[in-house]
Scaffold this motif. Structure first.
Motif, PDB file in Angstrom:
ATOM      1  N   ASP A  49       0.856  -1.183   0.000  1.00  0.00           N
ATOM      2  CA  ASP A  49       0.000   0.000   0.000  1.00  0.00           C
ATOM      3  C   ASP A  49       0.896   1.239   0.000  1.00  0.00           C
ATOM      4  OD1 ASP A  49      -2.268   1.524   0.067  1.00  0.00           O
ATOM      5  OD2 ASP A  49      -2.980   0.842   2.019  1.00  0.00           O
ATOM      6  N   GLU A  50       0.937   1.951  -1.119  1.00  0.00           N
ATOM      7  CA  GLU A  50       1.759   3.166  -1.276  1.00  0.00           C
ATOM      8  C   GLU A  50       3.224   2.920  -0.895  1.00  0.00           C
ATOM      9  OE1 GLU A  50       0.763   5.929  -2.595  1.00  0.00           O
ATOM     10  OE2 GLU A  50      -1.424   5.778  -2.560  1.00  0.00           O
ATOM     11  N   PRO A  51       3.918   2.041  -1.625  1.00  0.00           N
ATOM     12  CA  PRO A  51       5.270   1.641  -1.205  1.00  0.00           C
ATOM     13  C   PRO A  51       6.340   2.711  -1.306  1.00  0.00           C
ATOM     14  CG  PRO A  51       4.749   0.729  -3.364  1.00  0.00           C
ATOM     15  CD  PRO A  51       3.487   1.332  -2.836  1.00  0.00           C
ATOM     16  N   THR A  52       6.093   3.818  -2.000  1.00  0.00           N
ATOM     17  CA  THR A  52       7.124   4.867  -2.112  1.00  0.00           C
ATOM     18  C   THR A  52       6.683   6.181  -1.477  1.00  0.00           C
ATOM     19  OG1 THR A  52       6.281   5.519  -4.300  1.00  0.00           O
ATOM     20  CG2 THR A  52       8.034   3.862  -4.240  1.00  0.00           C
ATOM     21  N   ALA A  53       5.677   6.125  -0.617  1.00  0.00           N
ATOM     22  CA  ALA A  53       5.093   7.364  -0.071  1.00  0.00           C
ATOM     23  C   ALA A  53       6.095   8.205   0.711  1.00  0.00           C
ATOM     24  CB  ALA A  53       3.896   7.015   0.816  1.00  0.00           C
ATOM     25  N   HIS A  54       7.082   7.582   1.364  1.00  0.00           N
ATOM     26  CA  HIS A  54       8.004   8.315   2.232  1.00  0.00           C
ATOM     27  C   HIS A  54       9.410   8.426   1.630  1.00  0.00           C
ATOM     28  CE1 HIS A  54       5.085   8.057   5.559  1.00  0.00           C
ATOM     29  NE2 HIS A  54       4.883   6.827   5.156  1.00  0.00           N
ATOM     30  N   LEU A  55       9.552   8.149   0.329  1.00  0.00           N
ATOM     31  CA  LEU A  55      10.888   8.014  -0.247  1.00  0.00           C
ATOM     32  C   LEU A  55      11.208   9.114  -1.252  1.00  0.00           C
ATOM     33  CD1 LEU A  55      10.866   4.155  -0.884  1.00  0.00           C
ATOM     34  CD2 LEU A  55      11.546   5.403   1.182  1.00  0.00           C
ATOM     35  N   ASP A  56      12.494   9.479  -1.312  1.00  0.00           N
ATOM     36  CA  ASP A  56      12.930  10.425  -2.324  1.00  0.00           C
ATOM     37  C   ASP A  56      13.081   9.706  -3.667  1.00  0.00           C
ATOM     38  OD1 ASP A  56      15.375   9.027  -2.272  1.00  0.00           O
ATOM     39  OD2 ASP A  56      16.334  10.498  -0.965  1.00  0.00           O
ATOM     40  N   ASP A  57      13.445  10.453  -4.710  1.00  0.00           N
ATOM     41  CA  ASP A  57      13.481   9.893  -6.056  1.00  0.00           C
ATOM     42  C   ASP A  57      14.451   8.709  -6.161  1.00  0.00           C
ATOM     43  OD1 ASP A  57      11.661  11.746  -6.875  1.00  0.00           O
ATOM     44  OD2 ASP A  57      13.091  13.029  -7.932  1.00  0.00           O
ATOM     45  N   GLU A  58      15.624   8.850  -5.557  1.00  0.00           N
ATOM     46  CA  GLU A  58      16.623   7.786  -5.659  1.00  0.00           C
ATOM     47  C   GLU A  58      16.119   6.510  -4.997  1.00  0.00           C
ATOM     48  OE1 GLU A  58      21.268   6.778  -4.378  1.00  0.00           O
ATOM     49  OE2 GLU A  58      20.354   8.709  -3.849  1.00  0.00           O
ATOM     50  N   ARG A  59      15.598   6.638  -3.782  1.00  0.00           N
ATOM     51  CA  ARG A  59      15.130   5.450  -3.062  1.00  0.00           C
ATOM     52  C   ARG A  59      13.890   4.856  -3.736  1.00  0.00           C
ATOM     53  NH1 ARG A  59      19.820   4.384  -0.979  1.00  0.00           N
ATOM     54  NH2 ARG A  59      20.439   5.714   0.771  1.00  0.00           N
ATOM     55  N   ALA A  60      13.006   5.707  -4.260  1.00  0.00           N
ATOM     56  CA  ALA A  60      11.833   5.194  -4.957  1.00  0.00           C
ATOM     57  C   ALA A  60      12.250   4.361  -6.172  1.00  0.00           C
ATOM     58  CB  ALA A  60      10.929   6.343  -5.400  1.00  0.00           C
ATOM     59  N   GLY A  61      13.275   4.828  -6.881  1.00  0.00           N
ATOM     60  CA  GLY A  61      13.777   4.068  -8.021  1.00  0.00           C
ATOM     61  C   GLY A  61      14.361   2.730  -7.600  1.00  0.00           C
ATOM     62  N   GLN A  62      15.076   2.719  -6.480  1.00  0.00           N
ATOM     63  CA  GLN A  62      15.644   1.466  -5.979  1.00  0.00           C
ATOM     64  C   GLN A  62      14.553   0.479  -5.584  1.00  0.00           C
ATOM     65  OE1 GLN A  62      18.113   2.893  -2.779  1.00  0.00           O
ATOM     66  NE2 GLN A  62      19.888   3.222  -4.091  1.00  0.00           N
ATOM     67  N   VAL A  63      13.509   0.999  -4.933  1.00  0.00           N
ATOM     68  CA  VAL A  63      12.390   0.128  -4.542  1.00  0.00           C
ATOM     69  C   VAL A  63      11.738  -0.478  -5.773  1.00  0.00           C
ATOM     70  CG1 VAL A  63      10.029   0.170  -3.629  1.00  0.00           C
ATOM     71  CG2 VAL A  63      11.903   1.175  -2.317  1.00  0.00           C
ATOM     72  N   LEU A  64      11.516   0.349  -6.793  1.00  0.00           N
ATOM     73  CA  LEU A  64      10.898  -0.167  -8.005  1.00  0.00           C
ATOM     74  C   LEU A  64      11.758  -1.239  -8.653  1.00  0.00           C
ATOM     75  CD1 LEU A  64       8.512   0.048  -9.914  1.00  0.00           C
ATOM     76  CD2 LEU A  64       9.834   1.703 -11.240  1.00  0.00           C
ATOM     77  N   ASP A  65      13.070  -1.030  -8.666  1.00  0.00           N
ATOM     78  CA  ASP A  65      13.970  -2.044  -9.216  1.00  0.00           C
ATOM     79  C   ASP A  65      13.844  -3.361  -8.465  1.00  0.00           C
ATOM     80  OD1 ASP A  65      14.914  -0.318 -11.133  1.00  0.00           O
ATOM     81  OD2 ASP A  65      16.721   0.251 -10.023  1.00  0.00           O
ATOM     82  N   ARG A  66      13.753  -3.289  -7.137  1.00  0.00           N
ATOM     83  CA  ARG A  66      13.627  -4.508  -6.339  1.00  0.00           C
ATOM     84  C   ARG A  66      12.276  -5.184  -6.567  1.00  0.00           C
ATOM     85  NH1 ARG A  66      16.736  -6.113  -2.160  1.00  0.00           N
ATOM     86  NH2 ARG A  66      15.471  -7.967  -2.555  1.00  0.00           N
ATOM     87  N   LEU A  67      11.219  -4.386  -6.678  1.00  0.00           N
ATOM     88  CA  LEU A  67       9.899  -4.959  -6.961  1.00  0.00           C
ATOM     89  C   LEU A  67       9.900  -5.635  -8.331  1.00  0.00           C
ATOM     90  CD1 LEU A  67       7.538  -2.124  -5.666  1.00  0.00           C
ATOM     91  CD2 LEU A  67       7.888  -4.375  -4.629  1.00  0.00           C
ATOM     92  N   ARG A  68      10.535  -4.994  -9.304  1.00  0.00           N
ATOM     93  CA  ARG A  68      10.632  -5.583 -10.640  1.00  0.00           C
ATOM     94  C   ARG A  68      11.407  -6.891 -10.597  1.00  0.00           C
ATOM     95  NH1 ARG A  68       7.879  -5.616 -14.867  1.00  0.00           N
ATOM     96  NH2 ARG A  68       7.678  -3.346 -14.846  1.00  0.00           N
ATOM     97  N   ARG A  69      12.468  -6.926  -9.802  1.00  0.00           N
ATOM     98  CA  ARG A  69      13.246  -8.158  -9.686  1.00  0.00           C
ATOM     99  C   ARG A  69      12.416  -9.266  -9.041  1.00  0.00           C
ATOM    100  NH1 ARG A  69      18.389  -7.936  -5.946  1.00  0.00           N
ATOM    101  NH2 ARG A  69      18.528  -5.926  -7.027  1.00  0.00           N
ATOM    102  N   SER A  70      11.622  -8.908  -8.025  1.00  0.00           N
ATOM    103  CA  SER A  70      10.762  -9.906  -7.378  1.00  0.00           C
ATOM    104  C   SER A  70       9.784 -10.508  -8.375  1.00  0.00           C
ATOM    105  CB  SER A  70       9.979  -9.269  -6.222  1.00  0.00           C
ATOM    106  OG  SER A  70      10.847  -8.896  -5.171  1.00  0.00           O
ATOM    107  N   ALA A  71       9.304  -9.683  -9.294  1.00  0.00           N
ATOM    108  CA  ALA A  71       8.359 -10.176 -10.294  1.00  0.00           C
ATOM    109  C   ALA A  71       9.068 -10.979 -11.380  1.00  0.00           C
ATOM    110  CB  ALA A  71       7.588  -9.008 -10.908  1.00  0.00           C
ATOM    111  N   GLU A  72      10.063 -10.382 -12.009  1.00  0.00           N
ATOM    112  CA  GLU A  72      10.659 -11.000 -13.186  1.00  0.00           C
ATOM    113  C   GLU A  72      11.592 -12.151 -12.850  1.00  0.00           C
ATOM    114  OE1 GLU A  72      12.457  -7.876 -15.432  1.00  0.00           O
ATOM    115  OE2 GLU A  72      10.533  -7.214 -16.278  1.00  0.00           O
ATOM    116  N   SER A  73      12.413 -11.990 -11.815  1.00  0.00           N
ATOM    117  CA  SER A  73      13.396 -13.033 -11.484  1.00  0.00           C
ATOM    118  C   SER A  73      12.830 -14.081 -10.542  1.00  0.00           C
ATOM    119  CB  SER A  73      14.649 -12.405 -10.861  1.00  0.00           C
ATOM    120  OG  SER A  73      15.250 -11.497 -11.749  1.00  0.00           O
TER     121      SER A  73
END
Length: 277
Positions: free
Chosen positions: A165-189
Motif C-alpha cells: 500500500d503506497e510503497p514509495t510514499a516516504h521516499l525520495d526519487d533515488e530510493r523510490a527508483g531502488q524500490v521499483l527495481d527490487r519490486l521488478r526483480r521480485s516479479a521478473e526473477s
C-alpha cells in the motif's frame, strides 16, 4: 523461505460493503481482475476510490461481502478463518502504508531480515541503502528507513503474492527508483505476483498494468507495455468512461449506435445544438 508458485490470482464480481452508523458504503463494487505471476500491477485512483480495500481483499486480510477470490485452485474467499491464516502465511507478503505496522519495535533491522529467512542481512539491507542501520531498532529508524525495511522483509520472504500500500510514499526519487527495481526483480526473477497502490507518478508508468478505480468501480485497465487501455463493463452492462471522455458528455446523456459490430457513442443531437448556440 516459501517457494513461488505459478498460481494466478482471480477476482470475480468482488464487492466489499462497510456498514457505518447511518448507511452502508460500497468500498468495492463488482470488480473483476486477473493477476499473473511475474507481473507488476499498480492500482490507481483518488482517495476513497477503494484502492486499499481492494488490495486487502486480494491479500486475504479482509473478506469480500460478495464475489470470489481464487489463487490457483484455492478459493480463498471460501476458506475458514484458520485456513485463511495458513494461506496468508504461505503465500502473502503485505506491506502496510504505515511502515511501523509491518515491524516489531524492539528488533533491529538485521533481526527483521533474519526473521524473513533472507540469508545475509547486511547484503539484503545494502540493496536499499540500509547497511549502516543494520543494528538500529525500529524507533531509531526514520519513516523512509522503516518503509524500505518493511519492503525488504516482504521481498525477502519468498512468498508468491507481494502486496504493498503506497510503497514509495516516504521516499525520495533515488530510493523510490531502488524500490521499483527490487519490486521488478521480485516479479521478473523470482516470479512473484506484485500489486501495489500508488499516487506516485514516478512508479506508475513502470508497472506492467494499471488498474483505475473510481468509487469502488474498476473503470479501466491499461496495459502499459502494449500501450492499450480497456474499459470494463460490469455485470449490469455499465461502462465507466475515463475522465477525458466524460468531458464530451456534459449533460451525462449519450447517443448510442451499433454499426457493423462497433458501438459508437456521441452526444445527443440536442446537446450538440446547444453547444453551438
Amino acid at each position: 523461505m516459501t517457494g513461488h508458485t505459478d498460481a494466478v490470482v482471480t477476482a470475480s464480481q468482488l464487492v466489499r460493503v462497510y456498514r457505518g452508523l447511518t448507511e452502508e458504503v460500497q468500498a468495492v463494487r463488482g470488480v473483476d481482475l486477473v493477476l499473473e505471476p511475474g507481473s507488476l500491477t499498480a492500482v490507481l485512483g483518488p482517495s476513497g476510490s477503494g484502492k486499499s480495500t481492494l488490495i486487502r481483499l486480494l491479500a486475504g486480510l479482509d473478506r469480500p461481502s460478495a464475489g470470489t477470490i481464487t489463487h490457483g485452485s484455492t478459493v480463498v474467499s471460501d476458506l475458514s478463518a484458520t485456513r485463511l491464516r495458513r494461506w496468508r502465511h504461505r503465500n502473502v507478503a503485505f506491506v502496510h502504508q504505515r511502515p511501523r505496522s509491518n515491524l516489531v519495535e524492539h528488533l533491529t533491522a538485521a533481526d527483521h531480515i533474519g526473521m524473513a529467512g533472507a540469508g545475509d542481512a547486511d547484503e539484503v539491507l545494502g540493496s536499499l541503502g540500509l547497511t549502516e542501520q543494520a543494528r538500529h531498532r525500529v524507533d531509531q529508524l526514520s519513516g523512509g528507513e522503516q518503509q524500505r525495511l518493511a519492503l525488504l522483509m516482504a521481498m525477502a520472504s519468498g512468498r508468491s503474492l507481494l502486496v504493498a500500500d503506497e510503497p514509495t510514499a516516504h521516499l525520495d526519487d533515488e530510493r523510490a527508483g531502488q524500490v521499483l527495481d527490487r519490486l521488478r526483480r521480485s516479479a521478473e526473477s523470482d516470479g512473484a505476483t506484485v500489486v501495489y497502490t500508488t499516487h506516485d507518478p514516478r512508479i506508475t508508468q513502470e508497472a506492467d498494468r494499471l488498474l483505475h478505480l473510481d468509487h469502488g468501480v474498476l473503470t479501466t485497465e491499461h496495459d502499459v507495455r502494449a500501450a492499450t487501455r480497456l474499459g470494463v463493463i460490469d455485470a449490469s452492462g455499465r461502462l465507466q468512461l475515463p475522465p477525458e471522455a466524460r468531458l464530451l458528455f456534459p449533460t451525462s446523456r449519450v447517443a448510442i449506435e451499433v454499426e457493423d459490430g462497433r458501438v459508437v457513442l456521441h452526444p445527443p443531437p440536442d446537446d450538440q445544438d446547444a453547444g453551438d448556440e
